[in-house]
Design an enzyme around this catalytic site. Structure first.
Site, mmCIF file in Angstrom:
data_model
loop_
_atom_site.group_PDB
_atom_site.id
_atom_site.type_symbol
_atom_site.label_atom_id
_atom_site.label_comp_id
_atom_site.label_asym_id
_atom_site.label_seq_id
_atom_site.Cartn_x
_atom_site.Cartn_y
_atom_site.Cartn_z
ATOM 1 N N THR A 43 12.282 39.389 19.625
ATOM 2 C CA THR A 43 11.987 40.674 18.989
ATOM 3 C C THR A 43 11.957 40.480 17.470
ATOM 4 O OG1 THR A 43 14.312 41.252 18.710
ATOM 5 C CG2 THR A 43 13.282 41.915 20.786
ATOM 6 N N LYS A 59 26.605 17.457 27.054
ATOM 7 C CA LYS A 59 25.751 18.507 27.610
ATOM 8 C C LYS A 59 24.400 17.895 27.942
ATOM 9 C CE LYS A 59 23.002 22.365 25.878
ATOM 10 N NZ LYS A 59 23.051 23.647 25.187
ATOM 11 N N LYS A 72 20.558 18.652 28.804
ATOM 12 C CA LYS A 72 19.482 19.637 28.841
ATOM 13 C C LYS A 72 18.714 19.444 30.140
ATOM 14 C CE LYS A 72 18.560 22.232 26.597
ATOM 15 N NZ LYS A 72 18.661 23.660 26.437
ATOM 16 N N ASP A 82 22.361 22.574 31.300
ATOM 17 C CA ASP A 82 21.671 23.754 30.763
ATOM 18 C C ASP A 82 20.178 23.700 31.068
ATOM 19 O OD1 ASP A 82 20.607 25.821 29.290
ATOM 20 O OD2 ASP A 82 20.938 24.874 27.336
ATOM 21 N N PRO A 83 19.742 24.378 32.160
ATOM 22 C CA PRO A 83 18.298 24.366 32.473
ATOM 23 C C PRO A 83 17.512 25.483 31.788
ATOM 24 C CG PRO A 83 19.492 25.423 34.260
ATOM 25 C CD PRO A 83 20.522 25.083 33.206
ATOM 26 N N ASN A 84 18.120 26.152 30.832
ATOM 27 C CA ASN A 84 17.431 27.229 30.099
ATOM 28 C C ASN A 84 16.792 28.270 31.022
ATOM 29 O OD1 ASN A 84 16.984 24.955 27.591
ATOM 30 N ND2 ASN A 84 17.563 27.045 27.051
ATOM 31 N N GLU A 109 25.236 26.361 31.931
ATOM 32 C CA GLU A 109 24.650 27.162 30.848
ATOM 33 C C GLU A 109 23.301 27.731 31.273
ATOM 34 O OE1 GLU A 109 25.110 25.128 27.117
ATOM 35 O OE2 GLU A 109 23.257 26.013 26.341
ATOM 36 N N ASN A 128 23.070 31.036 25.758
ATOM 37 C CA ASN A 128 22.498 31.284 24.444
ATOM 38 C C ASN A 128 21.146 31.956 24.628
ATOM 39 O OD1 ASN A 128 21.805 28.163 25.061
ATOM 40 N ND2 ASN A 128 20.090 29.131 23.991
ATOM 41 N N ASP A 153 25.617 31.164 17.453
ATOM 42 C CA ASP A 153 24.686 30.380 16.632
ATOM 43 C C ASP A 153 24.403 31.266 15.430
ATOM 44 O OD1 ASP A 153 22.367 29.430 15.373
ATOM 45 O OD2 ASP A 153 21.610 28.529 17.215
ATOM 46 N N HIS A 183 25.879 27.027 20.015
ATOM 47 C CA HIS A 183 24.555 26.516 20.373
ATOM 48 C C HIS A 183 23.918 25.821 19.188
ATOM 49 C CE1 HIS A 183 20.160 27.467 20.077
ATOM 50 N NE2 HIS A 183 20.157 26.920 21.273
ATOM 51 N N ASN A 200 19.934 24.233 17.814
ATOM 52 C CA ASN A 200 18.544 23.855 17.949
ATOM 53 C C ASN A 200 18.311 22.718 16.965
ATOM 54 O OD1 ASN A 200 15.851 24.398 18.889
ATOM 55 N ND2 ASN A 200 16.556 26.492 19.144
ATOM 56 N N ARG A 233 6.452 25.750 16.152
ATOM 57 C CA ARG A 233 6.922 24.931 17.272
ATOM 58 C C ARG A 233 6.429 25.508 18.597
ATOM 59 N NH1 ARG A 233 13.160 23.556 19.124
ATOM 60 N NH2 ARG A 233 12.572 23.067 21.251
HETATM 61 O O1 LIG Z 1 21.024 25.294 24.423
HETATM 62 C C1 LIG Z 1 19.882 25.595 24.400
HETATM 63 O O2 LIG Z 1 19.442 26.391 25.208
HETATM 64 C C2 LIG Z 1 19.017 24.993 23.372
HETATM 65 O O3 LIG Z 1 19.448 24.173 22.668
HETATM 66 C C3 LIG Z 1 17.652 25.409 23.229
HETATM 67 C C4 LIG Z 1 16.871 24.363 22.464
HETATM 68 O O4 LIG Z 1 15.637 24.844 22.113
HETATM 69 C C5 LIG Z 1 16.719 23.071 23.248
HETATM 70 O O5 LIG Z 1 16.537 23.337 24.590
HETATM 71 C C6 LIG Z 1 15.582 22.273 22.747
HETATM 72 O O6 LIG Z 1 15.477 22.150 21.530
HETATM 73 O O7 LIG Z 1 14.836 21.725 23.559
HETATM 74 MG MG LIG Z 2 21.368 26.687 26.157
#
Ligand SMILES: O=C([O-])C(=O)C[C@H](O)[C@@H](O)C(=O)[O-]
Ligand SMILES: [Mg+2]
Length: 432
Positions: free
Chosen positions: A110, A199, A201, A229-231, A254, A277, A301, A328, A330, A411
């Site tokens: 947003t 952690k 990803k 963390d699979p987002n 996560e 996050n 964050d 968190h 990035n 990005r």
């Molecule tokens: O903890 C998370 O979800 C992240 O750090 C998001 C990030 O964008 C991470 O997934 C990345 O940079 O690929």
């Molecule tokens: Mg995450």
């Protein structure tokens, strides 16, 4: 240097920073990622620095705020949000309730969220200038540190050895695409940085493959903290299956599923704590998520929540509701890492080691890179953030931004993936 705290000038410098081919559920990191460096200069001759996201949608909101700041005092940090609400305007890129940030993986996007990220960079720059003027570290401006060092976690990624076609800057990490590769990466993180939390990803491969990687980590690092963390890539059913299989080894899971409703369903069916996050990244998202018990750990964050003071407020809310706090990250450079460390130092209820992408970044804009020892960063007691801008490095990374044809300035991990797989589109959610 004088004590006059009035802002006389604000400099915004967009840069492109080398980023390795790290995989996530949306695609792969671009060879270069945009960041914005904010400099706030006072009448007393002091310059404070801040750092935040640098995509066009953030630059568009940052420019009017930079124009509005001169004449105000760097000590006026509480007024920054109102000023930003007044002058920044709407972002044409915040396209409504279904629009998820393509690069940030931070849930629904947003205008408010974009503006908070912009304000965070300005707030940090103001606090840095204030601290330098008063001879006090930023943590002292936030009430004082309650710890002398902050624990960080290794941030493991599936990754390729190189970007497609050899684009970007090379590194010597090699590929990590299976459990053995992830364990090797973790061993290097432990050896070089001393991390004892890991952690991974996820959301990149079938859940079974990622379960196998976490099991391999558990075998290689018995008793150490592991997170996956699979987002938000999994259904409720898949999330519950993974939670059952990894229940004994995960410190927390996560964002297994996307959105508060799905997270609440998962949380109701497992004892594994859920962290986020994505579904809680603003104060407005807290009441429903906490009332439904959807999350047990919020990953703060300061770039998301609107700065260091807002992060402290978040910590107080979490403490009130018995929800744990972690942090968190990035892609970011040393200015942001310094800011993260100062706020992490003042929050009493920082319950878990913080995330940081920093070890993946080979470039920086400060004179001396920050160094993890035994998985921790010492909290600086130098005035301000305790880091110094390296103008040559800043100029070089800004030159790269100027020379870019526009393809790296925003990005987009799915677009980066299409370079290797032309048919790739952002996978639907849930993906598995
Ligand atoms: O903890 C998370 O979800 C992240 O750090 C998001 C990030 O964008 C991470 O997934 C990345 O940079 O690929
Ligand atoms: Mg995450």
């Amino acid at each position: 240097m004088g004590q006059d705290l009035t802002v006389t000038e604000v400099r915004l410098t967009p840069i492109l920073v080398a980023d390795p081919p790290l995989l996530n559920t949306q695609g792969v990191h671009q060879p270069y990622t945009p960041r914005l460096i904010v400099e706030v200069v006072t009448a007393g001759g002091v310059t404070g620095v801040g750092e935040t996201y640098g995509d066009t949608k953030y630059l568009d909101l940052a420019a009017p705020l930079a124009d509005a700041l001169p004449g105000r005092a760097v000590s006026d940090v509480n007024a920054l949000h109102r000023l930003a609400e007044r002058v920044c305007g709407d972002s044409p890129e915040a396209t409504g309730a279904d629009a998820v940030d393509v690069g940030g993986l931070r849930g629904v996007q947003t205008t408010d969220k974009l503006r908070l990220s912009v304000v965070s960079g300005f707030e940090v720059a103001c606090l840095d200038a204030l601290g330098k003027t008063l001879g006090l570290p930023v943590h002292a401006l936030l009430g004082g540190k309650v710890r002398d060092a902050v624990d960080y976690s290794a941030y493991l990624f599936y990754r390729w050895a190189r970007h497609p076609g050899g684009a970007g800057e090379p590194d010597d990490w090699g590929a990590a695409l299976d459990p053995a590769g992830i364990v090797a990466q973790a061993r290097r993180f432990a050896r070089e940085y001393g991390f004892t939390s890991f952690k991974l990803k996820g959301g990149v491969f079938e859940p079974e493959q990622e379960i196998a990687a976490v099991r391999a980590l558990a075998a290689a690092f018995p008793g150490q903290h592991l997170r996956l963390d699979p987002n938000g890539a999994w259904s409720v059913e898949t999330s519950l299956k993974v939670a059952k299989e990894l229940g004994g080894v995960l410190q927390y899971l996560e964002d297994p599923a996307s959105g508060t409703a799905r997270m609440a369903e998962v949380a109701a069916g497992t004892d594994v704590p859920l962290a986020t996050n994505m579904c809680v990244t603003t104060f407005a998202e807290i009441p429903e998520a906490f009332a439904r018990g959807a999350v047990q750990v919020v990953l703060s964050d300061h770039h998301y929540w609107g700065g260091l003071q807002a992060t402290r407020e978040l910590a107080a809310v979490c403490r009130t509701f018995g929800v744990a706090l972690s942090m968190h990250s990035n892609t970011h450079l040393g200015i942001s890492l310094a800011a993260m460390t100062h706020v992490a130092a003042v929050v009493p209820n920082l319950d878990h080691a913080c995330d940081s992408h920093y070890p993946w970044q080979t470039e920086d804009v400060i004179t001396e890179r920050l160094t993890f020892r035994d998985g921790r960063l010492a909290v600086s007691d130098l005035p301000g953030l305790g880091v110094e801008l390296d103008r040559d490095r800043l100029a070089r990374l800004h030159r790269r931004w100027l020379d870019d044809d526009g393809s790296m300035r925003d990005r987009d991990d799915a677009a980066a993936m299409r370079v290797a797989e032309p048919g790739w589109t952002t996978p639907p959610v849930p993906r598995w």
